[in-house]
Design an enzyme around this catalytic site. Sequence first.
Site, PDB file in Angstrom:
ATOM      1  N   ASP A 185       0.867  -1.179   0.000  1.00 18.77           N
ATOM      2  CA  ASP A 185       0.000   0.000   0.000  1.00 18.77           C
ATOM      3  C   ASP A 185       0.901   1.226   0.000  1.00 18.77           C
ATOM      4  O   ASP A 185       2.023   1.179  -0.499  1.00 18.77           O
ATOM      5  CB  ASP A 185      -0.906  -0.023   1.243  1.00 18.77           C
ATOM      6  CG  ASP A 185      -2.244   0.652   1.008  1.00 18.77           C
ATOM      7  OD1 ASP A 185      -2.258   1.884   0.854  1.00 18.77           O
ATOM      8  OD2 ASP A 185      -3.277  -0.045   0.988  1.00 18.77           O
ATOM      9  N   HIS A 213      -4.166   6.285   3.242  1.00 21.08           N
ATOM     10  CA  HIS A 213      -4.774   5.008   2.868  1.00 21.08           C
ATOM     11  C   HIS A 213      -4.079   3.843   3.565  1.00 21.08           C
ATOM     12  O   HIS A 213      -4.722   3.005   4.210  1.00 21.08           O
ATOM     13  CB  HIS A 213      -4.725   4.840   1.351  1.00 21.08           C
ATOM     14  CG  HIS A 213      -5.535   3.693   0.830  1.00 21.08           C
ATOM     15  ND1 HIS A 213      -5.000   2.438   0.683  1.00 21.08           N
ATOM     16  CD2 HIS A 213      -6.829   3.606   0.432  1.00 21.08           C
ATOM     17  CE1 HIS A 213      -5.936   1.619   0.197  1.00 21.08           C
ATOM     18  NE2 HIS A 213      -7.059   2.308   0.046  1.00 21.08           N
ATOM     19  N   SER A 359     -11.456  -1.414   0.061  1.00 16.72           N
ATOM     20  CA  SER A 359     -10.102  -1.291   0.622  1.00 16.72           C
ATOM     21  C   SER A 359     -10.086  -1.560   2.112  1.00 16.72           C
ATOM     22  O   SER A 359      -9.127  -2.142   2.641  1.00 16.72           O
ATOM     23  CB  SER A 359      -9.571   0.136   0.417  1.00 16.72           C
ATOM     24  OG  SER A 359      -8.803   0.266  -0.742  1.00 16.72           O
TER      25      SER A 359
END
Length: 415
Positions: A185, A213, A359
């Site tokens: 990520d 994120h 996600s």
Amino acid sequence: MAGVAMVALPAAAMPQIGLPSLPTPRGGIDGLARPLLDTLDLDRLSPDAVARQLRSARLDRLTGFVRTHRDRVEFDAVRAPALRGVLLATGVAGADRARAIAAGYRIIDEEVIAELDLTFVRFALPEGLPLGKAQRQLAALMPAAEIAADNLYFPSGGLPPAASLGALAAAQTGGPGGARIGLIDSGVGPLPGLSARVVQKGFATGAPRAGDHGTAVAALALGAAGSGSALYAADVYGTDATGGTASAIARALGWLSGQQAAVINISLVGPDNALVHAAIARAQAKGALIVAAVGNDGPAAPPAFPAAQFGVLAVTGVDTSGRVLPEAGRGKHVAFAAPGRSLAPAAGGGKSVTVRGTSFAAPLVAGRLAQLYPAPAPGRIETAVRGLIGQARDLGRKGRDPVYGHGLVCGDCGR
């Protein structure tokens, strides 16, 4: 069950489409300018309207991304964004190499991912040859090799634009015998309230760099896994607006395999890339379980990868009533569902936000799976997966189905 620990995030997120947005000049995964469609309430649209909006958004946003970065990015043979002028090849024989060079291709370098026993060659294209045409030509010149563009992968659930979180998560001392969780990520920022050993490595310009994120995904995975876990975070984005490449993901999988990560979460989506496919297959053979988000392109979209790859545990997201998110992908590859809406980690200064997208469902499954499978052991994979199936609450049609898979895992996590 215990809830998921809190993590610093920016202002509240609307429903996420999970497609590449246009980066701001600052670049990097968190430098994404959010288009108008991200503000639509997908839950109020009909299924047909959702499918139309998502299909249109996907085409518009991919085209816009490639146009914005046309000096570095172009479409490949399947209209997926990839680095311009570069092809990757595995299984290259000497005679094939000579034919490619005679046809005007130039070898940039040859890289060995030792942990996966995987070698790939990077070729520069002949001047002026479009990437898609070059893929077909090089495949004909090298019939024994696997040819791939260096495709770009994007988060399957976004967060609002924000400045870099700055500091990376500090390495802490996890408890003995805790689970070893891998993450591909962005980099991971501070994780207050979590007892975990955090190790990070960069695979892109400016990496490792803390990102919203990756931080949210890490917090959700570690919270679901319980205290004492170790997190190995591979940042494939850094500060590069065209980060998240197939070659970076392959290298990250090699590093995570070398770190003995038992469960690896990939909340990213892209095409079926031959190099990523080979790297995942080899990591699986060495005992890694790969968990991936199904993506947010909607039920009519083709399956997103790596979630759709054989052996990968694909995760969809559901709302607080157990209904699948309207933007979530569908298909026979869906293995599990987890909460993907109204997840509420805390922001800095005591503020709270909500995040949404597949996600954020995937790491909840990865964390729970890590409880059952804390270290790589190929002989224990079936037992661990069956144990997770036993925990799942059936949703939708009786038994496994293409919307919810085996059912809901970690249903009370992240609230």
